[in-house]
Design an enzyme around this catalytic site. Sequence first.
Site, PDB file in Angstrom:
ATOM      1  N   GLU A  86      -0.647   7.315  19.033  1.00 17.70           N
ATOM      2  CA  GLU A  86      -0.939   8.159  20.201  1.00 17.70           C
ATOM      3  C   GLU A  86      -1.025   7.329  21.485  1.00 17.70           C
ATOM      4  O   GLU A  86      -1.800   6.371  21.541  1.00 17.70           O
ATOM      5  CB  GLU A  86      -2.267   8.907  19.953  1.00 17.70           C
ATOM      6  CG  GLU A  86      -2.559   9.949  21.001  1.00 17.70           C
ATOM      7  CD  GLU A  86      -3.853  10.732  20.736  1.00 17.70           C
ATOM      8  OE1 GLU A  86      -4.317  10.780  19.578  1.00 17.70           O
ATOM      9  OE2 GLU A  86      -4.388  11.285  21.701  1.00 17.70           O
ATOM     10  N   LYS A 270     -13.433  13.418  17.597  1.00 18.63           N
ATOM     11  CA  LYS A 270     -12.030  13.033  17.364  1.00 18.63           C
ATOM     12  C   LYS A 270     -11.666  11.889  18.310  1.00 18.63           C
ATOM     13  O   LYS A 270     -10.950  10.961  17.942  1.00 18.63           O
ATOM     14  CB  LYS A 270     -11.103  14.241  17.568  1.00 18.63           C
ATOM     15  CG  LYS A 270      -9.669  14.014  17.102  1.00 18.63           C
ATOM     16  CD  LYS A 270      -8.760  13.411  18.159  1.00 18.63           C
ATOM     17  CE  LYS A 270      -7.334  13.234  17.669  1.00 18.63           C
ATOM     18  NZ  LYS A 270      -6.475  12.572  18.657  1.00 18.63           N
ATOM     19  N   ASP A 286      -9.698   2.110   4.379  1.00 16.51           N
ATOM     20  CA  ASP A 286      -9.484   3.497   3.975  1.00 16.51           C
ATOM     21  C   ASP A 286      -9.998   4.435   5.075  1.00 16.51           C
ATOM     22  O   ASP A 286     -11.195   4.689   5.171  1.00 16.51           O
ATOM     23  CB  ASP A 286     -10.235   3.723   2.651  1.00 16.51           C
ATOM     24  CG  ASP A 286     -10.037   5.112   2.093  1.00 16.51           C
ATOM     25  OD1 ASP A 286      -9.657   6.027   2.844  1.00 16.51           O
ATOM     26  OD2 ASP A 286     -10.283   5.294   0.884  1.00 16.51           O
ATOM     27  N   HIS A 384      -2.695  10.509  30.758  1.00 20.61           N
ATOM     28  CA  HIS A 384      -1.937  10.680  29.534  1.00 20.61           C
ATOM     29  C   HIS A 384      -0.448  10.853  29.825  1.00 20.61           C
ATOM     30  O   HIS A 384       0.394  10.400  29.079  1.00 20.61           O
ATOM     31  CB  HIS A 384      -2.469  11.938  28.844  1.00 20.61           C
ATOM     32  CG  HIS A 384      -2.299  11.927  27.373  1.00 20.61           C
ATOM     33  ND1 HIS A 384      -3.130  11.232  26.535  1.00 20.61           N
ATOM     34  CD2 HIS A 384      -1.389  12.526  26.575  1.00 20.61           C
ATOM     35  CE1 HIS A 384      -2.752  11.412  25.295  1.00 20.61           C
ATOM     36  NE2 HIS A 384      -1.684  12.193  25.284  1.00 20.61           N
TER      37      HIS A 384
HETATM   38  P1  NAD Z   1     -11.756  -3.874  -4.754  1.00 16.34           P
HETATM   39  O1  NAD Z   1     -12.288  -3.427  -6.055  1.00 16.34           O
HETATM   40  O2  NAD Z   1     -10.298  -4.130  -4.628  1.00 16.34           O
HETATM   41  O3  NAD Z   1     -12.528  -5.203  -4.301  1.00 16.34           O
HETATM   42  C1  NAD Z   1     -13.903  -5.325  -4.358  1.00 16.34           C
HETATM   43  C2  NAD Z   1     -14.262  -6.431  -5.314  1.00 16.34           C
HETATM   44  O4  NAD Z   1     -13.895  -7.688  -4.752  1.00 16.34           O
HETATM   45  C3  NAD Z   1     -15.730  -6.519  -5.585  1.00 16.34           C
HETATM   46  O5  NAD Z   1     -16.121  -5.609  -6.567  1.00 16.34           O
HETATM   47  C4  NAD Z   1     -15.891  -7.985  -5.989  1.00 16.34           C
HETATM   48  O6  NAD Z   1     -15.656  -8.144  -7.361  1.00 16.34           O
HETATM   49  C5  NAD Z   1     -14.760  -8.690  -5.241  1.00 16.34           C
HETATM   50  N1  NAD Z   1     -15.224  -9.516  -4.091  1.00 16.34           N
HETATM   51  C6  NAD Z   1     -14.761 -10.734  -3.739  1.00 16.34           C
HETATM   52  N2  NAD Z   1     -15.376 -11.190  -2.645  1.00 16.34           N
HETATM   53  C7  NAD Z   1     -16.250 -10.250  -2.261  1.00 16.34           C
HETATM   54  C8  NAD Z   1     -17.178 -10.134  -1.170  1.00 16.34           C
HETATM   55  N3  NAD Z   1     -17.330 -11.107  -0.239  1.00 16.34           N
HETATM   56  N4  NAD Z   1     -17.895  -9.005  -1.063  1.00 16.34           N
HETATM   57  C9  NAD Z   1     -17.734  -8.017  -1.960  1.00 16.34           C
HETATM   58  N5  NAD Z   1     -16.902  -8.068  -3.021  1.00 16.34           N
HETATM   59  C10 NAD Z   1     -16.152  -9.184  -3.177  1.00 16.34           C
HETATM   60  O7  NAD Z   1     -12.110  -2.921  -3.557  1.00 16.34           O
HETATM   61  P2  NAD Z   1     -13.244  -1.822  -3.308  1.00 16.34           P
HETATM   62  O8  NAD Z   1     -13.807  -2.137  -1.975  1.00 16.34           O
HETATM   63  O9  NAD Z   1     -14.190  -1.683  -4.435  1.00 16.34           O
HETATM   64  O10 NAD Z   1     -12.390  -0.495  -3.259  1.00 16.34           O
HETATM   65  C11 NAD Z   1     -11.755  -0.074  -2.107  1.00 16.34           C
HETATM   66  C12 NAD Z   1     -10.613   0.846  -2.455  1.00 16.34           C
HETATM   67  O11 NAD Z   1     -11.061   1.959  -3.237  1.00 16.34           O
HETATM   68  C13 NAD Z   1     -10.017   1.440  -1.218  1.00 16.34           C
HETATM   69  O12 NAD Z   1      -8.644   1.137  -1.224  1.00 16.34           O
HETATM   70  C14 NAD Z   1     -10.241   2.936  -1.364  1.00 16.34           C
HETATM   71  O13 NAD Z   1      -9.138   3.635  -0.848  1.00 16.34           O
HETATM   72  C15 NAD Z   1     -10.384   3.132  -2.828  1.00 16.34           C
HETATM   73  N6  NAD Z   1     -11.153   4.318  -3.308  1.00 16.34           N
HETATM   74  C16 NAD Z   1     -11.898   5.087  -2.469  1.00 16.34           C
HETATM   75  C17 NAD Z   1     -12.632   6.169  -2.977  1.00 16.34           C
HETATM   76  C18 NAD Z   1     -13.458   6.997  -2.030  1.00 16.34           C
HETATM   77  O14 NAD Z   1     -13.535   6.687  -0.870  1.00 16.34           O
HETATM   78  N7  NAD Z   1     -14.110   8.083  -2.468  1.00 16.34           N
HETATM   79  C19 NAD Z   1     -12.592   6.453  -4.335  1.00 16.34           C
HETATM   80  C20 NAD Z   1     -11.829   5.630  -5.168  1.00 16.34           C
HETATM   81  C21 NAD Z   1     -11.121   4.550  -4.641  1.00 16.34           C
END
Ligand code: NAD
Length: 429
Positions: A86, A270, A286, A384
């Site tokens: 946008e 928004k 996300d 705009h």
């Molecule tokens: P992920 O599982 O890929 O990574 C997180 C993991 O990285 C941790 O569990 C840990 O093991 C590791 N890690 C390494 N260094 C870390 C640090 N400094 N701090 C924290 N963890 C560290 O990612 P995620 O964040 O668990 O999941 C994100 C994804 O899940 C997004 O892509 C999202 O779209 C998706 N998702 C979202 C929903 C929802 O929003 N309702 C539901 C399901 C999945």
Amino acid sequence: MTDPRVNSRISGFYNQNIETRWEKLDEFNLLTPEERNAITGDQGLDTSQADHMIENVIGTLNMPLGLGLNFLVNGRDVLVPMAVEEPSVVAGASFMAKLVRKGGGFWAQTTQPEMIGQMQVLDLESPDQARVKILAERDALLRAVADLDPILRDLGGGPRGLEVRVIEGSPIGDFLVVHLIYDVRDAMGANAVNTACERLAPMIEEISGGRVNLRILSNLADRRVARVQGTVPLEALAFGDFSAEQVRDGIIEAWAFAVADPYRAATHNKGIMNGVDAVVIATGNDWRAIEAGAHAYASRTGRYTSLSTWEEDADGNLVGSLEMPMAVGTVGGATKVHPTARAALKLMQVSSAAELAEVIVSVGLAQNLAALRALATEGIQRGHMNLHARQVAIAAGAKGDKISRLAERLVAENVVRIDRAREILSEWG
Ligand code: NAD
């Protein structure tokens, strides 16, 4: 982590070509040539990488990536990558960041990175009694998931608490919801939280005698909020024929409209999300999760309202603040997989998810100010239109120098329409 040479006040950036902009950025020496290429296009996400990310991949979609300038967040200069289609968003945020900079910049903070996982417990004879039984086993339940993610545990994350709520009057009657509070450190956290909920579910069934249906993260991340405040000195608000007081009061009146009316609040918020999402997307986070959290949080009193506040301080300056859930990560998800997102994060020089969240709410507040200032004065269309006219010119087929020339002509004629743009182009031959 912070490079003291980074200065987000790069004058004239707007008027330069992309090559010259990169010459300026290269002076900060923040990116490797590969990372730079991941942004300029040559080494961004390719289809084979994309093929591993989602299903049925047939290609990738590119978006403009602009740089939000003038941002001073907690005393640190930040270059803010913004992915958005946008017009006016990047310009609006950068201009407002300049005004807030005059008042000392943005001051932001976050709460602990605690996410909530939900488990729905059904088929209970007495939800109240089951609640007491589950709470009595709180420590054992938390211990059961303490070592589930050793990386998180070693970083100081993991389970923090358990809450049990009785949900009354649902279409299927009363049931229980168990909330697992889980510290996810620098991750968005969905995977860690969902895994922990799935691990706890059989234990909850055994303790309660019920049946666990859903086991999933809540996007109403109201324990993981980011807050920001910024002040615009009164004198910085005047422009054109508008006095500083007029602009300030107009902004406060516009904000009051959003506080009181959900129809206005939706558009007001928004505008905030224009800035928030642009950074969330640029960093591979996300944005649906952030959107869901924002709007649910805006409704938490039972009536949908503004996420921000605008007021006058004792000296007559304009003070804005914004508070919203900010479940973003600097690890996990696409943040580390998407080469452009990785480079964008590096450009920002943030060392934690909390720091990223602090920058994002600052951009949200700046964007909110840009919209309110325009709306409360000359209207949104004037600013705009110039940018919109460029898009119309491109859509009509203009290329190179003709884009700006045609856009200027459309604005001068006050007819920013594709049919007129085509007419002018064919006149030009
Ligand atoms: P992920 O599982 O890929 O990574 C997180 C993991 O990285 C941790 O569990 C840990 O093991 C590791 N890690 C390494 N260094 C870390 C640090 N400094 N701090 C924290 N963890 C560290 O990612 P995620 O964040 O668990 O999941 C994100 C994804 O899940 C997004 O892509 C999202 O779209 C998706 N998702 C979202 C929903 C929802 O929003 N309702 C539901 C399901 C999945």
